[in-house]
Design an enzyme around this catalytic site. Structure first.
Site, mmCIF file in Angstrom:
data_model
loop_
_atom_site.group_PDB
_atom_site.id
_atom_site.type_symbol
_atom_site.label_atom_id
_atom_site.label_comp_id
_atom_site.label_asym_id
_atom_site.label_seq_id
_atom_site.Cartn_x
_atom_site.Cartn_y
_atom_site.Cartn_z
ATOM 1 N N MET A 32 0.848 -1.191 0.000
ATOM 2 C CA MET A 32 0.000 0.000 0.000
ATOM 3 C C MET A 32 0.888 1.247 0.000
ATOM 4 S SD MET A 32 -3.514 -0.887 1.924
ATOM 5 C CE MET A 32 -3.056 -0.480 3.567
ATOM 6 N N HIS A 36 9.109 1.092 3.259
ATOM 7 C CA HIS A 36 10.232 1.136 4.199
ATOM 8 C C HIS A 36 11.114 -0.086 3.934
ATOM 9 C CE1 HIS A 36 7.900 -1.928 6.245
ATOM 10 N NE2 HIS A 36 6.902 -1.090 6.410
ATOM 11 N N GLY A 38 11.331 -2.865 5.220
ATOM 12 C CA GLY A 38 10.630 -4.159 5.204
ATOM 13 C C GLY A 38 10.112 -4.474 3.804
ATOM 14 N N HIS A 39 9.550 -3.465 3.140
ATOM 15 C CA HIS A 39 9.067 -3.679 1.767
ATOM 16 C C HIS A 39 10.240 -3.994 0.830
ATOM 17 C CE1 HIS A 39 5.757 -0.923 3.274
ATOM 18 N NE2 HIS A 39 5.071 -1.958 2.821
ATOM 19 N N GLY A 150 5.057 -10.207 4.093
ATOM 20 C CA GLY A 150 5.841 -10.192 5.334
ATOM 21 C C GLY A 150 5.141 -10.973 6.437
ATOM 22 N N LYS A 152 5.238 -10.167 9.473
ATOM 23 C CA LYS A 152 4.698 -9.265 10.501
ATOM 24 C C LYS A 152 3.172 -9.327 10.468
ATOM 25 C CE LYS A 152 4.138 -4.745 10.325
ATOM 26 N NZ LYS A 152 2.770 -4.508 10.861
ATOM 27 N N ASP A 153 2.629 -9.376 9.239
ATOM 28 C CA ASP A 153 1.175 -9.500 9.075
ATOM 29 C C ASP A 153 0.838 -10.990 8.973
ATOM 30 O OD1 ASP A 153 0.556 -6.641 8.921
ATOM 31 O OD2 ASP A 153 1.759 -6.711 7.111
ATOM 32 N N VAL A 179 11.187 -7.284 9.420
ATOM 33 C CA VAL A 179 12.377 -6.425 9.532
ATOM 34 C C VAL A 179 12.121 -5.459 10.695
ATOM 35 C CG1 VAL A 179 13.845 -4.748 8.333
ATOM 36 C CG2 VAL A 179 12.808 -6.644 7.054
ATOM 37 N N SER A 188 6.857 -0.670 10.084
ATOM 38 C CA SER A 188 5.480 -0.585 9.613
ATOM 39 C C SER A 188 5.269 0.823 9.077
ATOM 40 C CB SER A 188 4.517 -0.828 10.785
ATOM 41 O OG SER A 188 3.226 -0.366 10.459
HETATM 42 O O1 PAF Z 1 -0.062 -5.668 3.566
HETATM 43 C C1 PAF Z 1 -0.509 -4.766 2.835
HETATM 44 O O2 PAF Z 1 0.146 -3.753 2.585
HETATM 45 C C2 PAF Z 1 -1.903 -4.905 2.242
HETATM 46 O O3 PAF Z 1 -2.781 -5.497 3.132
HETATM 47 C C3 PAF Z 1 -1.914 -5.636 0.886
HETATM 48 C C4 PAF Z 1 -1.451 -7.078 1.019
HETATM 49 C C5 PAF Z 1 -1.021 -4.898 -0.088
HETATM 50 C C6 PAF Z 1 -3.326 -5.659 0.306
HETATM 51 O O4 PAF Z 1 -3.824 -4.375 0.118
#
Ligand code: PAF
Length: 286
Positions: A32, A36, A38-39, A150, A152-153, A179, A188
């Site tokens: 979204m 950071h 982590g991404h 990740g 984390k989620d 991370v 986050s």
């Molecule tokens: O983890 C996220 O950033 C969101 O929930 C995702 C997986 C991109 C779906 O919108």
């Protein structure tokens, strides 16, 4: 080097068709935005799993529940693109909501029953339907061989694994470790809402998780309540009142009463610090 940015499904489809023609495999990193480190670790893992990587940047209105302010969600497309230019990402898909939901969000919903209804799903009813629906759409639009998320989620990851299994998506799901900042705080996009003092308090979340893991480790079996009590005690030292502290099976998120050495168990926490709702988790056994 600048990365191609597609804002329409048609542009994305053209690019995807070129990859198919060249016989290249594709990894998707759904995000979204407000990227950071982590991404960026997700992108690095994606590039190890496929010959091309597409990152989606889409603040999905369907996963915000009543009372949550989507307008306040951090957005920084220019900053995100600058960060991605330094990674192995080959393309970015950054549509506007009307491209993804031309008739408005919500006419067809994907619901993963069970996992979606507990913990974060109970606190944010409809959230995981929003996630599962947009992820299903992103899978159909990008047709990835692999998608990277990740840990984390962790609940989101479990929902997506179940979605892929139940709806036979030909996508391999890869989960990567959280991370963290040096303090242990999980990275986050929501950390942007924290003041320096709140960040210092929020570091108690990971301290609490690691303290509980240390208590559980080395024991063949241990009841859950003392672990939950320990987490609550460590959090209370920083005046953090958790929304939940739970030990669950990481596969289906059913609650566990005992942690056993030979059975996977995940300790998960959600808590508000200042105006940010933070989540984190730790595996209690290998
Ligand atoms: O983890 C996220 O950033 C969101 O929930 C995702 C997986 C991109 C779906 O919108």
């Amino acid at each position: 080097m600048s990365i191609p940015v597609f804002s329409t499904i048609a542009e994305l489809a053209d690019w995807r068709a070129g990859l198919a023609q060249a016989g290249s495999s594709l990894a998707l990193v759904p995000t979204m935005g407000a990227l950071h480190a982590g991404h960026l670790a997700l992108v690095a893992e994606a590039s190890r799993n496929a010959s091309a990587v597409v990152v989606s940047i889409f603040v999905n209105p369907l996963q915000f529940v009543p009372g949550e302010d989507i307008a306040r969600y951090p957005r920084d497309l220019a900053g995100d693109l600058a960060k991605l230019a330094e990674t192995a990402a080959d393309a970015v898909f950054a549509p506007v909501p009307e491209e993804i939901y031309p008739d408005g969000p919500g006419s067809t919903l994907v619901r993963v029953a069970g996992i979606s209804d507990v913990l974060c799903g109970r606190a944010r009813p409809g959230h995981f339907e929003g996630v599962a629906t947009v992820v299903a759409k992103l899978f159909n639009l990008t047709r990835p061989d692999v998608a990277v998320f990740g840990q984390k989620d962790a609940q989101q990851l479990a929902v997506i694994r179940r979605l892929v299994k139940d709806l036979n998506f030909p996508v391999r799901i890869v989960g990567i470790p959280t991370v963290r900042e040096a303090s242990g705080l999980a990275l986050s996009s929501r950390n942007r809402y924290l003041s320096p003092a709140e960040k210092a308090r929020a570091a108690a979340i990971y301290r609490a998780l690691t303290a509980a893991r240390a208590l559980a480790q080395g024991q063949p079996a241990m009841p859950v309540p003392p672990l939950v009590d320990l987490v609550q005690t460590v959090l209370s030292e920083q005046a953090i009142d958790p929304e939940y502290v739970a030990v669950v099976d990481p596969g289906d998120f059913t609650p566990l009463a005992m942690v056993r050495r030979d059975q996977p168990a995940l300790l998960a926490v959600a808590a508000r610090v200042g105006s940010a709702r933070l989540i984190d988790n730790i595996a209690l056994n290998p």
